[in-house]
Structures are given as C-alpha cells and as structure tokens.
Enzyme design. Structure first.
Site, mmCIF file in Angstrom:
data_model
loop_
_atom_site.group_PDB
_atom_site.id
_atom_site.type_symbol
_atom_site.label_atom_id
_atom_site.label_comp_id
_atom_site.label_asym_id
_atom_site.label_seq_id
_atom_site.Cartn_x
_atom_site.Cartn_y
_atom_site.Cartn_z
ATOM 1 N N CYS A 1 0.801 -1.233 0.000
ATOM 2 C CA CYS A 1 0.000 0.000 0.000
ATOM 3 C C CYS A 1 0.829 1.275 0.000
ATOM 4 C CB CYS A 1 -0.910 0.003 1.223
ATOM 5 S SG CYS A 1 -2.156 -1.272 1.120
HETATM 6 N N1 LIG Z 1 -1.983 -6.892 0.782
HETATM 7 C C1 LIG Z 1 -2.559 -5.869 1.346
HETATM 8 O O1 LIG Z 1 -2.355 -5.610 2.522
HETATM 9 C C2 LIG Z 1 -3.514 -4.972 0.559
HETATM 10 C C3 LIG Z 1 -4.306 -4.053 1.287
HETATM 11 C C4 LIG Z 1 -5.210 -3.249 0.617
HETATM 12 C C5 LIG Z 1 -5.311 -3.345 -0.770
HETATM 13 N N2 LIG Z 1 -4.539 -4.231 -1.471
HETATM 14 C C6 LIG Z 1 -4.732 -4.295 -2.925
HETATM 15 O O2 LIG Z 1 -5.430 -5.456 -3.270
HETATM 16 C C7 LIG Z 1 -4.978 -5.960 -4.543
HETATM 17 C C8 LIG Z 1 -4.517 -7.392 -4.404
HETATM 18 O O3 LIG Z 1 -3.407 -7.420 -3.524
HETATM 19 P P1 LIG Z 1 -2.904 -8.741 -2.808
HETATM 20 O O4 LIG Z 1 -1.994 -8.261 -1.727
HETATM 21 O O5 LIG Z 1 -4.040 -9.612 -2.447
HETATM 22 O O6 LIG Z 1 -2.073 -9.420 -4.001
HETATM 23 P P2 LIG Z 1 -1.432 -10.902 -4.013
HETATM 24 O O7 LIG Z 1 -0.260 -10.814 -4.902
HETATM 25 O O8 LIG Z 1 -1.290 -11.401 -2.619
HETATM 26 O O9 LIG Z 1 -2.553 -11.803 -4.702
HETATM 27 C C9 LIG Z 1 -3.033 -11.598 -5.958
HETATM 28 C C10 LIG Z 1 -3.456 -12.931 -6.569
HETATM 29 O O10 LIG Z 1 -4.060 -12.647 -7.836
HETATM 30 C C11 LIG Z 1 -3.681 -13.662 -8.748
HETATM 31 N N3 LIG Z 1 -3.867 -13.164 -10.113
HETATM 32 C C12 LIG Z 1 -3.049 -12.373 -10.846
HETATM 33 N N4 LIG Z 1 -3.610 -12.122 -12.054
HETATM 34 C C13 LIG Z 1 -4.801 -12.771 -12.082
HETATM 35 C C14 LIG Z 1 -5.838 -12.913 -13.046
HETATM 36 N N5 LIG Z 1 -5.769 -12.276 -14.219
HETATM 37 N N6 LIG Z 1 -6.892 -13.677 -12.750
HETATM 38 C C15 LIG Z 1 -6.975 -14.303 -11.548
HETATM 39 N N7 LIG Z 1 -6.038 -14.205 -10.579
HETATM 40 C C16 LIG Z 1 -4.959 -13.445 -10.846
HETATM 41 C C17 LIG Z 1 -2.256 -13.989 -8.372
HETATM 42 O O11 LIG Z 1 -1.892 -15.299 -8.818
HETATM 43 C C18 LIG Z 1 -2.304 -13.896 -6.840
HETATM 44 O O12 LIG Z 1 -2.592 -15.139 -6.243
HETATM 45 C C19 LIG Z 1 -3.897 -4.997 -4.990
HETATM 46 O O13 LIG Z 1 -4.453 -4.026 -5.824
HETATM 47 C C20 LIG Z 1 -3.449 -4.342 -3.699
HETATM 48 O O14 LIG Z 1 -2.961 -3.048 -3.918
HETATM 49 C C21 LIG Z 1 -3.642 -5.043 -0.820
#
Ligand SMILES: NC(=O)c1ccc[n+]([C@@H]2O[C@H](COP(=O)([O-])OP(=O)(O)OC[C@H]3O[C@@H](n4cnc5c(N)ncnc54)[C@H](O)[C@@H]3O)[C@@H](O)[C@H]2O)c1
Length: 420
Positions: A262
C-alpha cells in the site's frame, strides 16, 4: 432459498480473507486464480497468507469453498469480486495487466444479473474507463442495464488482531445507485458497516487518500528523525510527548523506509494519474517518496558511523540484521526496506547476516544472505546488531545488553541500544 454464489478473482492477501468471510456468511464461494500451484495448495487445505491458518482453509473447504483456474465459474455467480495485483510497471507507471486480464476472463463468462466489484487499489477512473469497457466488449452486455458494477477498496491490515473484514467500515461506490446497493447487499452479509459513496471515482480516490496520508506522515517523521539526531534531540521522546495530545494529532513513527504494497506503491497510482491527466506533479507524494526512499541509505550511513565510533570500518565488519519483513510479526517481505538496507551495507563491504523467526530464506539481488538460527550466538559474534523489524518475540533489552553495538531503527530498545 437457493444459495448465493460468489467468485473472488485473485486468491492472495486480499482475495483469500474475503473468500473466507463470504463463505462463513453462507455464500458458495469459488476462488479463481491463475496460479495452478496456489489453487492446488488451497484445495489441499494449505494457506499461503499470514492471516489464515491451514485450519481456516479446511473450514472454508468444508463450507463448500473451492479454488480453481477455470473462469467458467463466473457464469454461475451472483457476485464477482476482483482482487488481483496492481503493481508498478515500466518507469513507475501503473501496471493494470492483471486487472485487464481478470476483466477479460470475467467478461467472457458474464451472465445478466451479475454484480462485478473491483477491490484492487488503482487510480481514479479504472472501474469506469478500464474494467467496464472490457466487461461490455467481452460479454456483449451493458453495464448498469444487464449487470451491476462497483468499486470497493480493500482496507485489510495484515497481522492485525483488532481490525478484520467485519469491523472495518467498507466504502462502496457503484456506477449507479442500483450497482451501489447490489454491492452493499453482498458486503452487508459480513461487514458491519458498508458505506455508500457517490460513485466509483470517489471510492477509488478515498483509498488513495488513505494510503497517501500514511506515506506523507511517515515521511514527515523520517525527515524529523534525521535532523533531530543531528540536533541531539530524541525523536522518540518528541513523538511520545506529541502523542499525548488527545485531539488533532496522530502518531506515526520513523523507520528504515516504507514497505508492503500500500504505502510504497499505491500513492504512485495517484501521482502518475495527476501528472498524466493534468500535467502537474502531486508534490506531497513525490516529496514523501524522496524522503522515504532516502531512509535505507541513511540507515547504512548511521551503521557506518556507529562502527566508526567503535574504531571499526564498515568494510569487513559483521553486521547482524534483525527482522527483515516489512511489518512486525508477519512473514510478508514485499517491498521491505530491509532489502535496500542490506544491499547498501553489502556493497560497502559489510558481512551481513540475518535473523528473522518469520523468514527461512532471504535472497537479495546480490545473492542470498546467510540466516542465523541461534540468536544469542549471532548477537555476541556480531560487530553491530541492527534492528530493522522489532518482532514481538525479540527480547530487545537482553539483545541490547548482549550486543557490542546495537542500532534500533524502530525505536523500541532501551539503552545501551542507539535508536534511530
Ligand atoms: N496486501 C494488502 O495488505 C492490501 C491491502 C489493501 C489493498 N490491497 C490491494 O489489493 C490488490 C490485491 O493485492 P494482494 O496483496 O491480495 O495481491 P497478491 O499478490 O497477494 O494476490 C493476488 C493474486 O491474484 C492472482 N492473479 C493475478 N492475475 C490474475 C488474473 N488475471 N486472474 C486471476 N487471478 C490473478 C495472483 O496469482 C495472486 O494469487 C492490490 O491491488 C493491492 O494493492 C492489498
């Protein structure tokens, strides 16, 4: 009553806890991901996310949850939520490749009456100008008429015992009122306080304001930490004092830099958009980036200085790094400032080693860093101990007493440790 079905696209740090909450609330949940090994592990009851144990995954499987790489599950879903990564691409520009890819797979399988919600953090306008046209083009359906579309930012706080999905208010902005209410109906099943926003752009920008607020305030205390050190003022005592004010102040603490997804990445989505669309800089974000990105070099300079005070050159000294994850008590290493700190120390000739109860293997661009198993031996064998992450399990008073020199970048250790 027929069971409602949801597909959560992306089974990472955000998507997996959401799938869990929806499954517990009685939804039949599919976890759609592109990574085969991850899908196999989840279906075998194995978690890869700090906040969920293997038992939690087994509970989800018992509730009917299934992970899959087959996007046709979308066609049987009432709600589809996109939780895919939004990293930075070339030259710091937003990389919406995963959001576009997910939108194409959803659009290919979309049926009338479905509610699609984007949760990935992104720049204002993404839901309306990027996701909507792809869904419409792939499905031949019209947003607002045939299907609903909304944006709802994730506010997960990894490792937090106080705030989870249920008790964290959730912003929801649809492309129209029907979409907003359809999304509220979904989240209302497991979130105490869904909050309707005017629209998708306000919900998208609110998330970026939250992250930029943290980024800027961390930069503020980081800059103060530097000059307070030179003025011989204890920044930690300054912050402790200021934080006693019961109104108009919020406590932020300095450190070796910002990590996780973030704070270091998301504000770029906003500054890039402002520059791209409006042609001028978002100066607060750019300044915060400059200051926060300068912290690893500042830390390596302080380590060299401290060794110098003890008549040791950094080159050839044994430096033990404690805690290399981006946040205390979680295993997530994404964007951890420990990496640039370690690279800089290594480039200056230090023999770096690390200890972290949450990390088994730590590989830098310059090669793997040897891991210490016995903390006591590692502390006594090192010329300097540098606390980069103060995990709960560290007895910092004892480590400070046993170290030749100890530098605590998190300000949690008593004397004789030197605090940032
Ligand atoms: N991790 C945090 O603390 C957090 C907090 C708030 C917001 N976010 C936001 O949430 C979103 C996701 O973050 P995250 O931390 O969960 O990411 P992550 O990398 O942990 O997980 C994302 C998953 O999406 C999958 N993926 C990628 N492309 C794909 C597709 N086309 N179809 C299906 N699956 C697909 C990947 O294989 C992976 O398992 C980001 O935009 C991030 O900025 C994250």
């Amino acid at each position: 009553m027929t069971e409602k079905s949801a597909t959560v696209v992306g089974q990472g740090y955000v998507g997996l806890p959401l799938a869990q909450a929806a499954a517990r609330a009685g939804w039949a949940v599919h976890g759609l991901d592109v990574t085969d090994s991850l899908v196999d592990a989840l279906n075998s009851g194995i978690s890869h996310v700090d906040d969920l144990a293997n038992d939690d995954i087994r509970e989800m499987l018992n509730l009917g949850y299934r992970a899959t790489t087959d996007a046709s599950v979308v066609s049987g879903s009432d709600v589809v939520v996109i939780c895919v990564p939004t990293p930075l691409g070339e030259a710091g520009a937003p990389d919406l490749g995963a959001v576009k890819g997910a939108s194409r797979s959803i659009g290919d399988n979309l049926r009338p009456g479905t509610t699609v919600i984007l949760e990935s953090t992104t720049y204002p306008g993404t839901t309306d100008s990027v996701v909507k046209p792809i869904l419409e083009m792939m499905s031949g359906l019209a947003a607002g008429t045939d299907f609903q579309l909304a944006y709802s930012p994730e506010r997960i706080d990894p490792g937090s015992e106080k705030f989870g999905i249920k008790n964290t208010p959730k912003l929801i902005g649809g492309i129209d009122d029907v979409s907003t209410h359809a999304a509220i109906a979904f989240y209302g099943a497991f979130v105490d306080e869904p909050i309707a926003m005017y629209g998708t752009r306000e919900a998208e920008t609110a998330k970026l304001l939250e992250n930029t607020f943290r980024h800027v305030n961390i930069a503020l205390v980081n800059e103060m930490a530097k000059f307070c050190n030179e003025l011989n003022i204890d920044i930690w005592e300054v912050i402790r004092g200021a934080a006693t004010k019961p109104f108009g102040f919020m406590k932020f603490t300095p450190g070796p830099g910002v990590g996780g997804h973030c704070i270091p990445i998301d504000p770029n989505y906003l500054s890039y958009e402002v520059r791209d669309k409006l042609g001028y800089p978002f100066r607060f974000v750019e300044l915060a980036q400059e200051i926060n990105n300068s912290m690893p070099r500042y830390i390596s300079d302080r380590v060299a200085e401290l060794l110098n005070e003890h008549r040791k050159p950094l080159n050839g000294s044994d430096v033990l790094l404690l805690g290399v994850t981006y946040k205390a008590d979680i295993a997530d290493q994404r964007e951890s400032p420990a990496r640039p700190v370690a690279e800089l120390l290594r480039a200056r000739g230090a023999n770096i080693r690390f200890h972290d109860p949450m990390v088994d293997v730590w590989r830098l661009d310059s090669g793997a860093v040897p891991r210490e198993v016995s903390l006591d031996d590692a502390v006594s064998d090192s010329d300097i101990v540098v606390v980069l992450q103060a995990h709960e399990s560290y007895d910092l008073a004892r480590i400070a007493a046993d170290s030749k020199v100890m530098f605590d970048t998190r300000g949690k250790s008593p004397k004789p440790a030197v605090r940032l």
